[in-house]
Write an enzyme that holds these catalytic residues in place. Sequence first.
Site, mmCIF file in Angstrom:
data_model
loop_
_atom_site.group_PDB
_atom_site.id
_atom_site.type_symbol
_atom_site.label_atom_id
_atom_site.label_comp_id
_atom_site.label_asym_id
_atom_site.label_seq_id
_atom_site.Cartn_x
_atom_site.Cartn_y
_atom_site.Cartn_z
ATOM 1 N N SER A 119 12.139 -2.927 -23.012
ATOM 2 C CA SER A 119 11.242 -3.346 -24.096
ATOM 3 C C SER A 119 12.041 -3.810 -25.292
ATOM 4 C CB SER A 119 10.401 -2.176 -24.604
ATOM 5 O OG SER A 119 9.923 -1.414 -23.572
ATOM 6 N N HIS A 140 9.844 -8.869 -18.781
ATOM 7 C CA HIS A 140 9.177 -7.809 -19.533
ATOM 8 C C HIS A 140 7.660 -7.863 -19.349
ATOM 9 C CE1 HIS A 140 8.054 -5.823 -23.560
ATOM 10 N NE2 HIS A 140 8.307 -4.906 -22.661
ATOM 11 N N GLU A 152 7.299 -11.661 -20.600
ATOM 12 C CA GLU A 152 8.341 -12.290 -21.416
ATOM 13 C C GLU A 152 9.579 -12.443 -20.533
ATOM 14 O OE1 GLU A 152 7.512 -10.943 -25.997
ATOM 15 O OE2 GLU A 152 8.214 -9.391 -24.647
ATOM 16 N N ASN A 190 6.762 -6.998 -28.857
ATOM 17 C CA ASN A 190 7.089 -5.694 -29.431
ATOM 18 C C ASN A 190 7.596 -5.804 -30.863
ATOM 19 O OD1 ASN A 190 6.274 -4.176 -27.302
ATOM 20 N ND2 ASN A 190 8.303 -3.912 -26.416
HETATM 21 N N1 CAA Z 1 -4.002 0.489 -14.509
HETATM 22 C C1 CAA Z 1 -4.677 -0.411 -13.787
HETATM 23 N N2 CAA Z 1 -5.839 -0.995 -14.196
HETATM 24 C C2 CAA Z 1 -6.337 -0.592 -15.376
HETATM 25 C C3 CAA Z 1 -5.700 0.368 -16.196
HETATM 26 C C4 CAA Z 1 -4.482 0.919 -15.703
HETATM 27 N N3 CAA Z 1 -3.792 1.807 -16.413
HETATM 28 N N4 CAA Z 1 -6.433 0.532 -17.329
HETATM 29 C C5 CAA Z 1 -7.495 -0.281 -17.233
HETATM 30 N N5 CAA Z 1 -7.424 -0.964 -16.060
HETATM 31 C C6 CAA Z 1 -8.352 -1.966 -15.586
HETATM 32 C C7 CAA Z 1 -9.667 -1.356 -15.250
HETATM 33 O O1 CAA Z 1 -9.682 -0.863 -13.909
HETATM 34 C C8 CAA Z 1 -10.609 -2.521 -15.450
HETATM 35 O O2 CAA Z 1 -10.539 -3.360 -14.297
HETATM 36 P P1 CAA Z 1 -11.858 -4.034 -13.675
HETATM 37 O O3 CAA Z 1 -12.390 -4.946 -14.747
HETATM 38 O O4 CAA Z 1 -11.320 -4.740 -12.489
HETATM 39 O O5 CAA Z 1 -12.785 -2.931 -13.352
HETATM 40 C C9 CAA Z 1 -9.982 -3.307 -16.602
HETATM 41 O O6 CAA Z 1 -8.622 -2.908 -16.647
HETATM 42 C C10 CAA Z 1 -10.634 -2.990 -17.928
HETATM 43 O O7 CAA Z 1 -10.544 -1.592 -18.121
HETATM 44 P P2 CAA Z 1 -11.640 -0.720 -18.867
HETATM 45 O O8 CAA Z 1 -12.985 -1.362 -18.708
HETATM 46 O O9 CAA Z 1 -11.488 0.696 -18.431
HETATM 47 O O10 CAA Z 1 -11.178 -0.685 -20.355
HETATM 48 P P3 CAA Z 1 -11.070 -1.805 -21.431
HETATM 49 O O11 CAA Z 1 -11.949 -2.984 -21.193
HETATM 50 O O12 CAA Z 1 -11.171 -1.065 -22.682
HETATM 51 O O13 CAA Z 1 -9.576 -2.343 -21.249
HETATM 52 C C11 CAA Z 1 -7.275 -2.239 -21.732
HETATM 53 C C12 CAA Z 1 -8.502 -1.469 -21.257
HETATM 54 C C13 CAA Z 1 -6.971 -3.367 -20.734
HETATM 55 C C14 CAA Z 1 -6.120 -1.260 -21.756
HETATM 56 C C15 CAA Z 1 -7.586 -2.866 -23.143
HETATM 57 O O14 CAA Z 1 -8.004 -1.858 -24.003
HETATM 58 C C16 CAA Z 1 -6.383 -3.558 -23.761
HETATM 59 O O15 CAA Z 1 -6.125 -4.714 -23.509
HETATM 60 N N6 CAA Z 1 -5.665 -2.832 -24.619
HETATM 61 C C17 CAA Z 1 -4.434 -3.326 -25.257
HETATM 62 C C18 CAA Z 1 -3.261 -2.905 -24.419
HETATM 63 C C19 CAA Z 1 -1.958 -3.377 -24.987
HETATM 64 O O16 CAA Z 1 -1.815 -3.764 -26.134
HETATM 65 N N7 CAA Z 1 -0.911 -3.357 -24.120
HETATM 66 C C20 CAA Z 1 0.432 -3.730 -24.546
HETATM 67 C C21 CAA Z 1 1.172 -2.539 -25.037
HETATM 68 S S1 CAA Z 1 2.814 -2.966 -25.512
HETATM 69 C C22 CAA Z 1 3.702 -2.881 -24.092
HETATM 70 O O17 CAA Z 1 3.255 -2.500 -23.066
HETATM 71 C C23 CAA Z 1 5.095 -3.357 -24.200
HETATM 72 C C24 CAA Z 1 6.115 -2.343 -24.335
HETATM 73 O O18 CAA Z 1 7.217 -2.602 -23.891
HETATM 74 C C25 CAA Z 1 5.955 -1.117 -25.110
#
Ligand code: CAA
Length: 528
Positions: A119, A140, A152, A190
């Site tokens: 990251s 990434h 990325e 990030n």
């Molecule tokens: N694994 C697999 N699938 C998942 C999951 C997981 N952990 N969490 C959610 N999903 C799937 C669900 O199964 C659902 O799929 P379907 O539509 O096929 O049923 C879909 O994602 C939507 O999930 P939910 O309806 O439960 O929840 P939501 O609509 O609130 O979405 C979320 C959840 C996708 C996490 C959304 O809240 C989101 O986009 N959040 C932002 C996440 C973010 O910013 N990520 C980046 C973090 S930074 C990083 O990762 C980089 C690093 O190096 C630190």
Amino acid sequence: MEIRDVAVVGLGTMGAGIAEVFARAGIGVVAIEADEQALRSGLGALDASLSRAVSRGRLDGAQQADIRARVRPATGFGDAAGVDLAVEVVPERIEIKRQVFAELDRVCSPDAILATNTSSLSVTAIAAGTRHPGRVVGMHFFNPAPVMGLVEVVRTVLTDDRVPAAVADLARRLGKTPVEVADRAGFIANALLLPYLNHAASLLESGYATAADIDMAATAGIGLPMGPLALLDLIGLDTSLSVLEVLHAEFGVARYCPTPLLRRLVTAGRTGRKAGRGIFSYEGGRATDATGVAGSAGSAEAVDLADAPDTVTVIGSADEQEADLASALASAGLNVTRNAAHPTDLILIVAEAGQPILPTALAAGRAGQAVGAHLPSGFAAGALVELVATSLTADTTMRTAAALAARLGLSVVRAPDRPGFLVGALLYPHLADAVRMAQDGYASATDIDTAMTLGCGYPRGPFELIDAAGAADVLAGLRAMYIAYGYPAFAPPPLLAEHAAAGIDFAAVRRARPAATSDDLARSGPAR
Ligand code: CAA
């Protein structure tokens, strides 16, 4: 070069997700962990994710079995000998990464690409420790890997030209969008996301706002898919802390310096969702604030509709927001007076971002009964209202105002009478960071918007958000914050000031003079 077979080294939350993404795309995966127990736990996470997809009707049983059959578990590196690409997803410690790369370097064919999912660590430092640094690249992914659409692709000064292109092609085959970036701490997403999350945690720690209000300001006020504090818990406070430390070491600016609350929670083992507790507690299946920070109890504190008054005084600059609010109050059956000379028990001051409400509250004569009302995205059903309290506003007045807002169907957050209130205080510095990144020439506005929409689920990227709010308003908000606090991170970047002065939005400039995106750069060869 076609990539048919890959190795994923490390099956933690991200590694298991990445292995799933490859296997779902029809690619064979050697899934490597240090020992049988770690392997079982990683494969358990992968199986749980596939079973969830089956239960939601996204996969059938036969597809699940096919995907699972493509994953070949291993506890040593030997099985990686024949793969076309190996992706390292081990903890963010350079010495562990180097060890993994030394093994991969020894075992894999010299044509194989070696990628790191780091990251924030230096891909160049990882590459430089190998025998064939030209084949080392950053790949990434974002959490949750099966869902987020961005990869990325990080090129170092040592990377061979064929390598980023092949990895970008592979990302497309996985259904992801690649954005190519140079090797700089935090890359695009990030480097923008973590300081925003850190700032949100510092607002919580200082008692500026409650955990529930901070997250609601981001979701209902900005439209982001998750609040910053819930997102810290999802990423992991330990991961977030280490990314911030690397950013701080690389750029040396205070905005990256981890707020002490994060370190305290990590020291206590409260690393977020994976530990069942972080900023929120996930015990009992419901997220509740668990920081113990004074005053952090959610403002989702029960609102008693009976507290709503019958008569209210509205004071404002007779703009659209005031008219909208007054007509909504009237249609909810309230007597609305606009005569500040005879104020009622509740005085609603229609607040403007960047303008304190205290002078108006004092002028109204009964500052204890005065509350600011700020509608960051205008008035609409279900919209968010920021209720702004001065240091003179009585607690009962806040309760009355909250009950009134609930009666109007508005979501409520409470904010102090400081520049930006709560939504702006979170958003403006984040947007300034994005503008500075484009201004520095690290990434184009297009790539930044792509990274934040696909990597972090933003409905609109930072530049689209600036265009929607108006560069002049964002500039005014930042200026007010900068004057109030003097933090360099709040200083408006010149590029934003130029857009505000010229009255042109970022989209117009992109249309007139399309910025090179990472795809263009990939087509035209290495420019950096
Ligand atoms: N694994 C697999 N699938 C998942 C999951 C997981 N952990 N969490 C959610 N999903 C799937 C669900 O199964 C659902 O799929 P379907 O539509 O096929 O049923 C879909 O994602 C939507 O999930 P939910 O309806 O439960 O929840 P939501 O609509 O609130 O979405 C979320 C959840 C996708 C996490 C959304 O809240 C989101 O986009 N959040 C932002 C996440 C973010 O910013 N990520 C980046 C973090 S930074 C990083 O990762 C980089 C690093 O190096 C630190």
